[in-house]
Enzyme design. Structure first.
Site, PDB file in Angstrom:
ATOM      1  N   TYR A  56       0.832  -1.209   0.000  1.00 24.49           N
ATOM      2  CA  TYR A  56       0.000   0.000   0.000  1.00 24.49           C
ATOM      3  C   TYR A  56       0.867   1.259   0.000  1.00 24.49           C
ATOM      4  CZ  TYR A  56      -2.552   3.958   1.835  1.00 24.49           C
ATOM      5  OH  TYR A  56      -3.055   5.217   1.998  1.00 24.49           O
ATOM      6  N   GLY A  63      -4.920   6.078   0.252  1.00 23.85           N
ATOM      7  CA  GLY A  63      -6.262   6.172   0.789  1.00 23.85           C
ATOM      8  C   GLY A  63      -7.229   5.291   0.028  1.00 23.85           C
TER       9      GLY A  63
END
Length: 508
Positions: A56, A63
């Site tokens: 990520y 987000g």
């Protein structure tokens, strides 16, 4: 100059404040084992990326955009892009002390070794503090989860030589500031921007400053209570240790001891009333709430200061990528919401003490509004009448700001950040309440010194006499109506500079 190391040893609130105020310098612990541990996370992350794993914020968008895959050719752009699109802060710039506190706390968090950053990142943060090249950080724009993204983007910008820095009070382009200080701009590796930005370091850095100010303010309010007891002819028995041993909140009991020692009880003269009004009699019970809250507030802030609070975390031993929510500032927000309420109650307490000494129906013979004029034109003068009005206005504003910030969570960022802490708003509110309450205390200090003049030094005791002498070295008695804003500023400067003889602050 205090010498500090970041590494296995955590930083205390006092360390953060010393770094913020420029009384300390910090370096990364040079111990080889620690340096190896510190670099392991970045090396583990690099191996995972080389193997084509999805991480990520490195190979995905940020987000809610975590479902967007970023091709390998563009991974290197991600850290700079994250910093740049978060360059939307608003409001006043944090001052140099506040900015330095933020940098120091971010440094301490990254020193845990779970953020996947290279040691050079920590070294550059140390250099910013050592050279006092501090990022210009707008104060508004953080919801406190995912951490303090927007304000911390200005720390990243300073490291890479973009936006502006504060240098000796001047706003300077970051590239020029780094060059003048001999600091090489940082070339960000994958995840380093996210690691720097995705944490609670703005709210916590400000919280460390607020903690130190609140402790000093508590002692000042105890000293003011002793002065109020003196000039009102109060009953020193209200501070008898047996009362507080019977309900032994430690901070409340310590505050009573401060006041008892300040007024050197017992007195020879009988008290004017068997029971003083609550703002004097119950002052230890009000100030004690703040003192008794400080230990757990310290624990919360120091855990946040030294905790790995970004996302994802990289296990430095296994390299496993751990996706979580340590950036959430709920604990810090709750602590600072509590702190601001306890501090605002001091504004209310001291404002009520001012009301007593200005009111001839309550002051045991002091002139109305503490008018010090003795000539034939005495009736034309009004003494501290407007000072009491100002104190009331400031106290009201402090009380208004105590609404807990945490309950104003707003869903944002495509409902990905659908529950947020608002911790940075709590921290800003807390500092504003401290500013207001310190000003109320400054007005009270001036009023009580005026009351000492009017009552006579022979009727007063150790703390009253020491405070009176210190203030009168800078501010004369008000013997005719005149402006007093400069008087307030002078006493505020004395308080913040540690020049008021308020007594020993350490109560433990």
């Amino acid at each position: 100059m205090i010498e500090l190391l970041v590494g296995p040893r955590p930083l205390t609130i006092e360390d953060v404040v010393a770094l913020a105020e420029g009384r300390a310098r910090v370096d990364v612990d040079p111990e080889p084992g620690y340096r190896e541990f510190l670099g392991a996370g970045a090396e583990q992350l690099a191996r995972r990326l080389a193997a084509g794993e999805v991480v990520y914020g490195v190979t995905t968008g940020f987000g809610d955009s975590c479902v967007t895959a970023v091709p390998a050719d563009y991974v290197a752009q991600m850290p700079v892009n994250l910093m740049r699109f978060h360059g939307c802060g608003t409001g006043r710039l944090f001052d140099e002390v506040e900015s330095a506190a933020i940098v120091a706390v971010r440094l301490a968090a990254l020193a845990r070794g779970w953020s996947g950053v290279r040691p050079v990142v920590l070294e550059r943060l140390c250099a910013l503090l050592a050279k006092r090249v501090l990022p210009c950080i707008p104060s508004e724009g953080s919801v406190g989860a995912s951490g303090d993204l927007t304000p911390l983007s200005y720390v990243v910008a300073a490291l890479v030589g973009e936006r502006e820095c504060l240098v000796a009070g001047a706003v300077v382009p970051a590239s020029e500031a780094l060059a003048a200080a001999g600091i090489e701009p940082l070339v960000l590796a994958p995840k380093e921007s996210l690691a720097l930005m995705n944490g609670t370091s703005v709210m916590v850095g400000l919280g460390c400053l607020a903690y130190a100010r609140a402790l000093r303010l508590a002692r000042q309010c105890a000293a003011l209570t002793a002065m109020a007891s003196d000039v009102l002819g109060g009953n020193p028995g209200h501070f008898d240790d047996r009362i507080f041993a019977a309900k032994p909140h430690p901070g409340q009991r310590a505050c009573a001891r401060w006041i008892r020692e300040d007024i050197e009880a017992p007195r020879s003269a009988p008290p004017s009333r068997i029971q003083d009004r609550y703002s004097v009699r119950c002052a230890p019970h009000v100030i004690g709430v703040l003192l008794d809250a400080l230990p757990w507030i310290r624990e919360t802030l120091e855990i946040e200061t030294n905790g790995a609070n970004d996302n994802p975390l990289i296990d430095p031993e296994t390299g496993e990528v751990l996706h979580g929510g340590n950036f959430y500032g709920g604990h810090a927000c709750f602590a600072l919401d509590a702190l601001k309420t306890a501090v605002a109650n001091l504004a209310d307490l001291v404002d009520r003490q001012i009301a007593q000494i200005c009111n001839p129906d309550m002051s045991n013979g002091l002139p109305a509004n503490l008018v010090g004029r003795t000539g034939s034109d005495r009736a034309a003068h009004h003494g501290f009448k407007a000072m009491q009005i100002s104190s009331s206005a400031l106290a009201a504003e402090a009380l208004k700001l105590t609404m807990p910030a945490s309950v104003f969570s707003r869903s944002t960022e495509c409902h990905n950040q659908d529950k947020v802490s608002m911790g940075t708003i709590a921290a800003r509110d807390c500092l504003r309440i401290l500013e207001l309450t310190e000003t109320v205390a400054a007005i009270a200090t001036l009023a009580l010194c005026q009351a000492v003049d009017l009552r006579g030094a022979s009727n007063c005791h150790r703390r009253s006499l020491a405070m009176h002498a210190a203030v009168r070295a800078h501010v004369p008695m008000v013997d005719a109506d005149r402006r007093q804003d400069h008087d307030i500023a002078a006493v505020l400067a004395m308080h913040r500079g540690g020049d008021l003889p308020i007594g020993e602050v350490d109560w433990r």
